[in-house]
Write a protein that holds these residues in place. Sequence first.
Motif, PDB file in Angstrom:
ATOM      1  N   LEU A  84       0.829  -1.205   0.000  1.00  0.00           N
ATOM      2  CA  LEU A  84       0.000   0.000   0.000  1.00  0.00           C
ATOM      3  C   LEU A  84       0.868   1.262   0.000  1.00  0.00           C
ATOM      4  O   LEU A  84       0.545   2.246  -0.680  1.00  0.00           O
ATOM      5  CB  LEU A  84      -0.937   0.003   1.211  1.00  0.00           C
ATOM      6  N   ARG A  85       1.968   1.222   0.732  1.00  0.00           N
ATOM      7  CA  ARG A  85       2.860   2.391   0.756  1.00  0.00           C
ATOM      8  C   ARG A  85       3.496   2.626  -0.617  1.00  0.00           C
ATOM      9  O   ARG A  85       3.639   3.774  -1.055  1.00  0.00           O
ATOM     10  CB  ARG A  85       3.937   2.209   1.831  1.00  0.00           C
ATOM     11  N   ARG A  86       3.901   1.546  -1.302  1.00  0.00           N
ATOM     12  CA  ARG A  86       4.504   1.704  -2.641  1.00  0.00           C
ATOM     13  C   ARG A  86       3.454   2.226  -3.632  1.00  0.00           C
ATOM     14  O   ARG A  86       3.777   3.042  -4.504  1.00  0.00           O
ATOM     15  CB  ARG A  86       5.070   0.375  -3.134  1.00  0.00           C
ATOM     16  N   ILE A  87       2.239   1.720  -3.511  1.00  0.00           N
ATOM     17  CA  ILE A  87       1.167   2.202  -4.390  1.00  0.00           C
ATOM     18  C   ILE A  87       0.985   3.699  -4.218  1.00  0.00           C
ATOM     19  O   ILE A  87       0.871   4.451  -5.192  1.00  0.00           O
ATOM     20  CB  ILE A  87      -0.151   1.450  -4.101  1.00  0.00           C
ATOM     21  N   GLU A  88       0.981   4.147  -2.965  1.00  0.00           N
ATOM     22  CA  GLU A  88       0.783   5.575  -2.679  1.00  0.00           C
ATOM     23  C   GLU A  88       1.971   6.407  -3.144  1.00  0.00           C
ATOM     24  O   GLU A  88       1.805   7.466  -3.758  1.00  0.00           O
ATOM     25  CB  GLU A  88       0.563   5.767  -1.175  1.00  0.00           C
ATOM     26  N   LYS A  89       3.172   5.931  -2.888  1.00  0.00           N
ATOM     27  CA  LYS A  89       4.373   6.712  -3.192  1.00  0.00           C
ATOM     28  C   LYS A  89       4.633   6.826  -4.683  1.00  0.00           C
ATOM     29  O   LYS A  89       5.025   7.900  -5.178  1.00  0.00           O
ATOM     30  CB  LYS A  89       5.588   6.082  -2.504  1.00  0.00           C
ATOM     31  N   HIS A  90       4.439   5.738  -5.421  1.00  0.00           N
ATOM     32  CA  HIS A  90       4.863   5.699  -6.825  1.00  0.00           C
ATOM     33  C   HIS A  90       3.703   5.803  -7.816  1.00  0.00           C
ATOM     34  O   HIS A  90       3.942   5.784  -9.024  1.00  0.00           O
ATOM     35  CB  HIS A  90       5.654   4.415  -7.096  1.00  0.00           C
ATOM     36  N   GLY A  91       2.485   5.891  -7.335  1.00  0.00           N
ATOM     37  CA  GLY A  91       1.359   5.982  -8.254  1.00  0.00           C
ATOM     38  C   GLY A  91       1.129   4.698  -9.033  1.00  0.00           C
ATOM     39  O   GLY A  91       0.788   4.735 -10.222  1.00  0.00           O
ATOM     40  N   VAL A  92       1.315   3.565  -8.369  1.00  0.00           N
ATOM     41  CA  VAL A  92       1.163   2.266  -9.015  1.00  0.00           C
ATOM     42  C   VAL A  92      -0.236   2.136  -9.620  1.00  0.00           C
ATOM     43  O   VAL A  92      -1.234   2.541  -9.014  1.00  0.00           O
ATOM     44  CB  VAL A  92       1.418   1.134  -7.996  1.00  0.00           C
ATOM     45  N   TRP A 109      -5.390   0.906   7.699  1.00  0.00           N
ATOM     46  CA  TRP A 109      -4.762   2.023   6.991  1.00  0.00           C
ATOM     47  C   TRP A 109      -5.417   3.330   7.404  1.00  0.00           C
ATOM     48  O   TRP A 109      -6.639   3.427   7.474  1.00  0.00           O
ATOM     49  CB  TRP A 109      -4.881   1.815   5.488  1.00  0.00           C
ATOM     50  N   ASP A 110      -4.601   4.327   7.674  1.00  0.00           N
ATOM     51  CA  ASP A 110      -5.108   5.626   8.103  1.00  0.00           C
ATOM     52  C   ASP A 110      -5.397   6.492   6.875  1.00  0.00           C
ATOM     53  O   ASP A 110      -4.478   6.948   6.200  1.00  0.00           O
ATOM     54  CB  ASP A 110      -4.081   6.316   9.006  1.00  0.00           C
ATOM     55  N   GLY A 111      -6.658   6.691   6.569  1.00  0.00           N
ATOM     56  CA  GLY A 111      -7.035   7.511   5.424  1.00  0.00           C
ATOM     57  C   GLY A 111      -7.505   6.678   4.260  1.00  0.00           C
ATOM     58  O   GLY A 111      -7.648   5.447   4.369  1.00  0.00           O
ATOM     59  N   PRO A 112      -7.738   7.322   3.115  1.00  0.00           N
ATOM     60  CA  PRO A 112      -8.195   6.599   1.919  1.00  0.00           C
ATOM     61  C   PRO A 112      -7.188   5.529   1.510  1.00  0.00           C
ATOM     62  O   PRO A 112      -5.973   5.736   1.573  1.00  0.00           O
ATOM     63  CB  PRO A 112      -8.296   7.696   0.858  1.00  0.00           C
ATOM     64  N   ILE A 113      -7.685   4.391   1.081  1.00  0.00           N
ATOM     65  CA  ILE A 113      -6.807   3.298   0.681  1.00  0.00           C
ATOM     66  C   ILE A 113      -6.123   3.654  -0.636  1.00  0.00           C
ATOM     67  O   ILE A 113      -6.798   3.965  -1.624  1.00  0.00           O
ATOM     68  CB  ILE A 113      -7.600   1.990   0.531  1.00  0.00           C
ATOM     69  N   PRO A 114      -4.796   3.656  -0.684  1.00  0.00           N
ATOM     70  CA  PRO A 114      -4.082   4.057  -1.907  1.00  0.00           C
ATOM     71  C   PRO A 114      -4.472   3.208  -3.110  1.00  0.00           C
ATOM     72  O   PRO A 114      -4.585   1.989  -3.016  1.00  0.00           O
ATOM     73  CB  PRO A 114      -2.604   3.835  -1.541  1.00  0.00           C
ATOM     74  N   GLY A 115      -4.700   3.871  -4.219  1.00  0.00           N
ATOM     75  CA  GLY A 115      -4.953   3.174  -5.464  1.00  0.00           C
ATOM     76  C   GLY A 115      -6.352   2.638  -5.644  1.00  0.00           C
ATOM     77  O   GLY A 115      -6.635   1.963  -6.632  1.00  0.00           O
ATOM     78  N   SER A 116      -7.257   2.927  -4.711  1.00  0.00           N
ATOM     79  CA  SER A 116      -8.600   2.363  -4.807  1.00  0.00           C
ATOM     80  C   SER A 116      -9.346   2.843  -6.044  1.00  0.00           C
ATOM     81  O   SER A 116     -10.317   2.233  -6.476  1.00  0.00           O
ATOM     82  CB  SER A 116      -9.405   2.705  -3.555  1.00  0.00           C
ATOM     83  N   ASP A 117      -8.869   3.939  -6.634  1.00  0.00           N
ATOM     84  CA  ASP A 117      -9.534   4.483  -7.821  1.00  0.00           C
ATOM     85  C   ASP A 117      -8.843   4.106  -9.122  1.00  0.00           C
ATOM     86  O   ASP A 117      -9.293   4.501 -10.197  1.00  0.00           O
ATOM     87  CB  ASP A 117      -9.599   6.011  -7.718  1.00  0.00           C
ATOM     88  N   ARG A 118      -7.720   3.318  -9.042  1.00  0.00           N
ATOM     89  CA  ARG A 118      -6.983   3.100 -10.288  1.00  0.00           C
ATOM     90  C   ARG A 118      -6.272   1.759 -10.402  1.00  0.00           C
ATOM     91  O   ARG A 118      -5.947   1.337 -11.515  1.00  0.00           O
ATOM     92  CB  ARG A 118      -5.926   4.206 -10.456  1.00  0.00           C
ATOM     93  N   VAL A 119      -5.976   1.064  -9.305  1.00  0.00           N
ATOM     94  CA  VAL A 119      -5.109  -0.113  -9.376  1.00  0.00           C
ATOM     95  C   VAL A 119      -5.859  -1.321  -9.934  1.00  0.00           C
ATOM     96  O   VAL A 119      -6.943  -1.666  -9.476  1.00  0.00           O
ATOM     97  CB  VAL A 119      -4.526  -0.454  -7.992  1.00  0.00           C
ATOM     98  N   ARG A 120      -5.266  -1.954 -10.954  1.00  0.00           N
ATOM     99  CA  ARG A 120      -5.760  -3.195 -11.500  1.00  0.00           C
ATOM    100  C   ARG A 120      -4.912  -4.320 -10.916  1.00  0.00           C
ATOM    101  O   ARG A 120      -3.688  -4.242 -10.911  1.00  0.00           O
ATOM    102  CB  ARG A 120      -5.645  -3.205 -13.032  1.00  0.00           C
ATOM    103  N   ILE A 121      -5.574  -5.367 -10.451  1.00  0.00           N
ATOM    104  CA  ILE A 121      -4.855  -6.503  -9.872  1.00  0.00           C
ATOM    105  C   ILE A 121      -5.197  -7.747 -10.672  1.00  0.00           C
ATOM    106  O   ILE A 121      -6.362  -8.140 -10.752  1.00  0.00           O
ATOM    107  CB  ILE A 121      -5.224  -6.731  -8.395  1.00  0.00           C
TER     108      ILE A 121
END
Length: 305
Positions: free
Chosen positions: A237-245, A265-277
Amino acid sequence: MFYPLTVMDFLNRAVTVYPDRIAVVDEPDQPADSWGEITYAELGRRARAQAAALDEMGVPVGGRVAIVSQNSARMLASFYGVSGWGRVLVPVNFRLAVAEIRYIIENSGAEVMMVDPDLRHLVDEIDCKRIFVLGEDDDKIWGSTAEPQPWAGDESATATINYTSGTTARPKGVQLTHRNNWLNATVFGWQASVSDRDVYLHTLPMFHANGWGHPFAATGMGATHIVLRQVDGGEILRRIEKHGVTYMCAAPAVVTACLDAAKTWDGPIPGSDRVRIIVAGAPHRPARSSGSVRSWAGSSSRSTA
């Protein structure tokens, strides 16, 4: 018209179209010195240097070069520096027992073995004509300033040998040709909608089926590779937030680790609007995909299972 499909096509395109783009952000926390951020032009230079070094060692076209390593920029470069000039890369599961790794090295006929510093004990426990420790021996692997000997390219030639993990008898090797790897990467990349706007997080081991072809697919499209050495839900999650994964590949257990980390996680979950898994393997346990984390896993993931 016939044009041979080889894995070097992916890096050549990236170097031509996106030379100044960041190709890879190496793992910062590793026993070897991190390569940090390098461009596609630099990744191409290091691949050529590695190929030239293998020339100087006398490793012939078709010669086997094994690498036993966690995810790293050095491993990504080796897919091109080894296979791109007609040699055969043997990516080995670093989690295997010494006896299994020894068998793979012997069975594949590898005459060069590169090992992660955390696996330094293999130097004393496995016989191979040439053994290098990544980071410590970089000058010998990537230090050449010569131009590599040209290779005409043969799509039917073996590019990689990938081994099973020995769950049923000894590990079994599968020879993948350049055409095998090229078509797999192209079709998988197409189905995963990989583009030059993507940032790819290596949550999948590169040794595992050649990272499902994404070391090639992401490179060919000029995406940025973010190297992750150790799978950890919070760190992902930290890498997603930092690098715009924007996308990653994972087994269900890795997705579960992300979902568990998301709960605290404190705050909005990183990448919830863009990450494809891209998920492959057994399905998630339903209890893990509930509540607020369900939308993160469900709306933005794609399953290949």
